[in-house]
Design a protein around this motif. Sequence first.
Motif, PDB file in Angstrom:
ATOM      1  N   ASN A  68     -10.916  -3.830  -2.708  1.00 18.30           N
ATOM      2  CA  ASN A  68     -11.979  -3.118  -2.010  1.00 18.30           C
ATOM      3  C   ASN A  68     -12.758  -4.095  -1.141  1.00 18.30           C
ATOM      4  O   ASN A  68     -13.286  -5.087  -1.644  1.00 18.30           O
ATOM      5  CB  ASN A  68     -12.922  -2.458  -3.031  1.00 18.30           C
ATOM      6  N   ILE A  69     -12.803  -3.828   0.150  1.00 17.11           N
ATOM      7  CA  ILE A  69     -13.604  -4.641   1.072  1.00 17.11           C
ATOM      8  C   ILE A  69     -14.796  -3.806   1.501  1.00 17.11           C
ATOM      9  O   ILE A  69     -14.638  -2.685   1.989  1.00 17.11           O
ATOM     10  CB  ILE A  69     -12.800  -5.059   2.317  1.00 17.11           C
ATOM     11  N   GLU A  70     -15.999  -4.342   1.299  1.00 15.33           N
ATOM     12  CA  GLU A  70     -17.190  -3.613   1.712  1.00 15.33           C
ATOM     13  C   GLU A  70     -17.967  -4.410   2.738  1.00 15.33           C
ATOM     14  O   GLU A  70     -17.908  -5.645   2.768  1.00 15.33           O
ATOM     15  CB  GLU A  70     -18.072  -3.278   0.503  1.00 15.33           C
ATOM     16  N   GLY A  71     -18.695  -3.691   3.589  1.00 13.37           N
ATOM     17  CA  GLY A  71     -19.504  -4.369   4.590  1.00 13.37           C
ATOM     18  C   GLY A  71     -19.867  -3.450   5.742  1.00 13.37           C
ATOM     19  O   GLY A  71     -19.453  -2.289   5.810  1.00 13.37           O
ATOM     20  N   ASN A  72     -20.680  -3.999   6.641  1.00 10.25           N
ATOM     21  CA  ASN A  72     -21.116  -3.274   7.825  1.00 10.25           C
ATOM     22  C   ASN A  72     -19.994  -3.302   8.857  1.00 10.25           C
ATOM     23  O   ASN A  72     -19.504  -4.374   9.215  1.00 10.25           O
ATOM     24  CB  ASN A  72     -22.378  -3.918   8.397  1.00 10.25           C
ATOM     25  N   PRO A  73     -19.568  -2.130   9.351  1.00 11.31           N
ATOM     26  CA  PRO A  73     -18.391  -2.090  10.229  1.00 11.31           C
ATOM     27  C   PRO A  73     -18.661  -2.526  11.662  1.00 11.31           C
ATOM     28  O   PRO A  73     -18.543  -1.754  12.624  1.00 11.31           O
ATOM     29  CB  PRO A  73     -17.970  -0.620  10.160  1.00 11.31           C
ATOM     30  N   ASN A  74     -19.003  -3.808  11.824  1.00 14.58           N
ATOM     31  CA  ASN A  74     -19.049  -4.387  13.158  1.00 14.58           C
ATOM     32  C   ASN A  74     -17.616  -4.666  13.611  1.00 14.58           C
ATOM     33  O   ASN A  74     -16.675  -4.588  12.812  1.00 14.58           O
ATOM     34  CB  ASN A  74     -19.917  -5.654  13.165  1.00 14.58           C
ATOM     35  N   PRO A  75     -17.392  -4.993  14.879  1.00 16.13           N
ATOM     36  CA  PRO A  75     -16.009  -5.165  15.358  1.00 16.13           C
ATOM     37  C   PRO A  75     -15.204  -6.191  14.572  1.00 16.13           C
ATOM     38  O   PRO A  75     -14.013  -5.964  14.289  1.00 16.13           O
ATOM     39  CB  PRO A  75     -16.205  -5.592  16.818  1.00 16.13           C
ATOM     40  N   LYS A  76     -15.816  -7.311  14.195  1.00 20.34           N
ATOM     41  CA  LYS A  76     -15.088  -8.335  13.445  1.00 20.34           C
ATOM     42  C   LYS A  76     -14.677  -7.822  12.068  1.00 20.34           C
ATOM     43  O   LYS A  76     -13.560  -8.091  11.597  1.00 20.34           O
ATOM     44  CB  LYS A  76     -15.957  -9.596  13.307  1.00 20.34           C
ATOM     45  N   PHE A  77     -15.560  -7.080  11.429  1.00 18.62           N
ATOM     46  CA  PHE A  77     -15.252  -6.502  10.121  1.00 18.62           C
ATOM     47  C   PHE A  77     -14.125  -5.484  10.243  1.00 18.62           C
ATOM     48  O   PHE A  77     -13.197  -5.465   9.429  1.00 18.62           O
ATOM     49  CB  PHE A  77     -16.511  -5.852   9.543  1.00 18.62           C
ATOM     50  N   ILE A  78     -14.210  -4.622  11.232  1.00 22.25           N
ATOM     51  CA  ILE A  78     -13.167  -3.617  11.424  1.00 22.25           C
ATOM     52  C   ILE A  78     -11.813  -4.276  11.617  1.00 22.25           C
ATOM     53  O   ILE A  78     -10.802  -3.872  11.014  1.00 22.25           O
ATOM     54  CB  ILE A  78     -13.511  -2.705  12.619  1.00 22.25           C
ATOM     55  N   ASP A  79     -11.781  -5.311  12.439  1.00 18.29           N
ATOM     56  CA  ASP A  79     -10.517  -6.024  12.675  1.00 18.29           C
ATOM     57  C   ASP A  79      -9.976  -6.626  11.381  1.00 18.29           C
ATOM     58  O   ASP A  79      -8.765  -6.588  11.123  1.00 18.29           O
ATOM     59  CB  ASP A  79     -10.719  -7.127  13.711  1.00 18.29           C
ATOM     60  N   LEU A  80     -10.860  -7.197  10.563  1.00 14.95           N
ATOM     61  CA  LEU A  80     -10.440  -7.807   9.304  1.00 14.95           C
ATOM     62  C   LEU A  80      -9.837  -6.767   8.364  1.00 14.95           C
ATOM     63  O   LEU A  80      -8.790  -6.998   7.749  1.00 14.95           O
ATOM     64  CB  LEU A  80     -11.634  -8.491   8.634  1.00 14.95           C
ATOM     65  N   VAL A  81     -10.481  -5.620   8.259  1.00 13.06           N
ATOM     66  CA  VAL A  81      -9.983  -4.564   7.375  1.00 13.06           C
ATOM     67  C   VAL A  81      -8.632  -4.041   7.855  1.00 13.06           C
ATOM     68  O   VAL A  81      -7.698  -3.867   7.058  1.00 13.06           O
ATOM     69  CB  VAL A  81     -11.010  -3.422   7.271  1.00 13.06           C
ATOM     70  N   LEU A  82      -8.502  -3.827   9.141  1.00 15.58           N
ATOM     71  CA  LEU A  82      -7.234  -3.329   9.677  1.00 15.58           C
ATOM     72  C   LEU A  82      -6.121  -4.355   9.522  1.00 15.58           C
ATOM     73  O   LEU A  82      -4.948  -4.004   9.357  1.00 15.58           O
ATOM     74  CB  LEU A  82      -7.403  -2.938  11.149  1.00 15.58           C
ATOM     75  N   GLU A  83      -6.485  -5.640   9.566  1.00 14.14           N
ATOM     76  CA  GLU A  83      -5.491  -6.705   9.371  1.00 14.14           C
ATOM     77  C   GLU A  83      -5.032  -6.786   7.919  1.00 14.14           C
ATOM     78  O   GLU A  83      -3.838  -6.918   7.631  1.00 14.14           O
ATOM     79  CB  GLU A  83      -6.094  -8.047   9.782  1.00 14.14           C
ATOM     80  N   THR A  84      -5.972  -6.703   6.972  1.00 15.22           N
ATOM     81  CA  THR A  84      -5.642  -6.954   5.569  1.00 15.22           C
ATOM     82  C   THR A  84      -5.247  -5.688   4.804  1.00 15.22           C
ATOM     83  O   THR A  84      -4.640  -5.783   3.743  1.00 15.22           O
ATOM     84  CB  THR A  84      -6.829  -7.626   4.854  1.00 15.22           C
ATOM     85  N   LYS A  85      -5.631  -4.535   5.336  1.00 11.16           N
ATOM     86  CA  LYS A  85      -5.250  -3.237   4.748  1.00 11.16           C
ATOM     87  C   LYS A  85      -5.501  -3.168   3.226  1.00 11.16           C
ATOM     88  O   LYS A  85      -4.571  -3.082   2.425  1.00 11.16           O
ATOM     89  CB  LYS A  85      -3.790  -2.921   5.062  1.00 11.16           C
ATOM     90  N   PRO A  86      -6.766  -3.195   2.817  1.00  6.05           N
ATOM     91  CA  PRO A  86      -7.090  -3.079   1.394  1.00  6.05           C
ATOM     92  C   PRO A  86      -6.827  -1.663   0.889  1.00  6.05           C
ATOM     93  O   PRO A  86      -6.571  -0.739   1.675  1.00  6.05           O
ATOM     94  CB  PRO A  86      -8.587  -3.396   1.362  1.00  6.05           C
ATOM     95  N   THR A  87      -6.908  -1.488  -0.414  1.00  9.25           N
ATOM     96  CA  THR A  87      -6.814  -0.148  -0.994  1.00  9.25           C
ATOM     97  C   THR A  87      -7.955   0.725  -0.484  1.00  9.25           C
ATOM     98  O   THR A  87      -7.764   1.906  -0.183  1.00  9.25           O
ATOM     99  CB  THR A  87      -6.909  -0.220  -2.531  1.00  9.25           C
ATOM    100  N   GLN A  88      -9.140   0.121  -0.385  1.00  8.70           N
ATOM    101  CA  GLN A  88     -10.345   0.881  -0.035  1.00  8.70           C
ATOM    102  C   GLN A  88     -11.266   0.022   0.824  1.00  8.70           C
ATOM    103  O   GLN A  88     -11.391  -1.181   0.611  1.00  8.70           O
ATOM    104  CB  GLN A  88     -11.074   1.288  -1.317  1.00  8.70           C
ATOM    105  N   VAL A  89     -11.915   0.661   1.778  1.00  4.25           N
ATOM    106  CA  VAL A  89     -12.995   0.027   2.522  1.00  4.25           C
ATOM    107  C   VAL A  89     -14.264   0.823   2.254  1.00  4.25           C
ATOM    108  O   VAL A  89     -14.263   2.049   2.310  1.00  4.25           O
ATOM    109  CB  VAL A  89     -12.694  -0.051   4.033  1.00  4.25           C
TER     110      VAL A  89
END
Length: 237
Positions: A68-89
């Motif tokens: 699970n990756i949590e955080g404020n969805p700024n552009p850098k965060f969004i890119d990180l989540v899309l790159e790592t593809k966790p179970t949950q954001v």
Amino acid sequence: MTKLSVNVNKIATLRNSRGGNVPDLLKVAADIERFGAQGITVHPRPDERHIRYQDTRDLSKLVTTEFNIEGNPNPKFIDLVLETKPTQVTLVPDAVDAITSNAGWDTITHLNFLQEVIKQFKEAGIRTSIFVDPELEKVEGAKATGADRIELYTESYAKEYTEDKEKAIAPFIGAAMKAHEIGLGVNAGHDLSLDNIHYFKTQIPHLLEVSIGHALICESLYLGLENVINMYLHKLK
């Protein structure tokens, strides 16, 4: 059984305070899973004062339970989540200088923004959750964003628990019931501890997952990490 996801931010904070790689974040995360936790949570912030973006990348390759990756969805965060593809954001409206999370989303005011962000994550096959206060209109707003779950922000419960636990839990029961009624899964987190977790679990219907970090790590200083994880698992049964 409600799943336990352990937030490892404080392990990274301890490591960063001296430089080097002690404690080894990746080893600790693997041990936490081995001790029985059903998930690992990270909350990378822009200044990387605890979890670094590279930590998130490394953990995404290591975690075998839910990530699970949590955080404020700024552009850098969004890119990180899309790159790592966790179970949950889990989307959290942190200010850049926030010491810790201190509010849930206003899902009505930020509806369009949240819809756009969630659409990106869902197209990538990532389960989405929105951090919200226990207010019925904010829960309904979360449903309108397209999210899969909410995470109830439990600081007020933890603060009021010792004075009047029935009063403290009441809005969370209502929010959880509303979420289930409209098809949202229910997670919870923030200031949950060994002292207050069992009552929360027994009172909140349909509780799927709790994310616990600060209290769990502090309790482990006295009781040991493996022991504390098993104590939480017992209280969540």
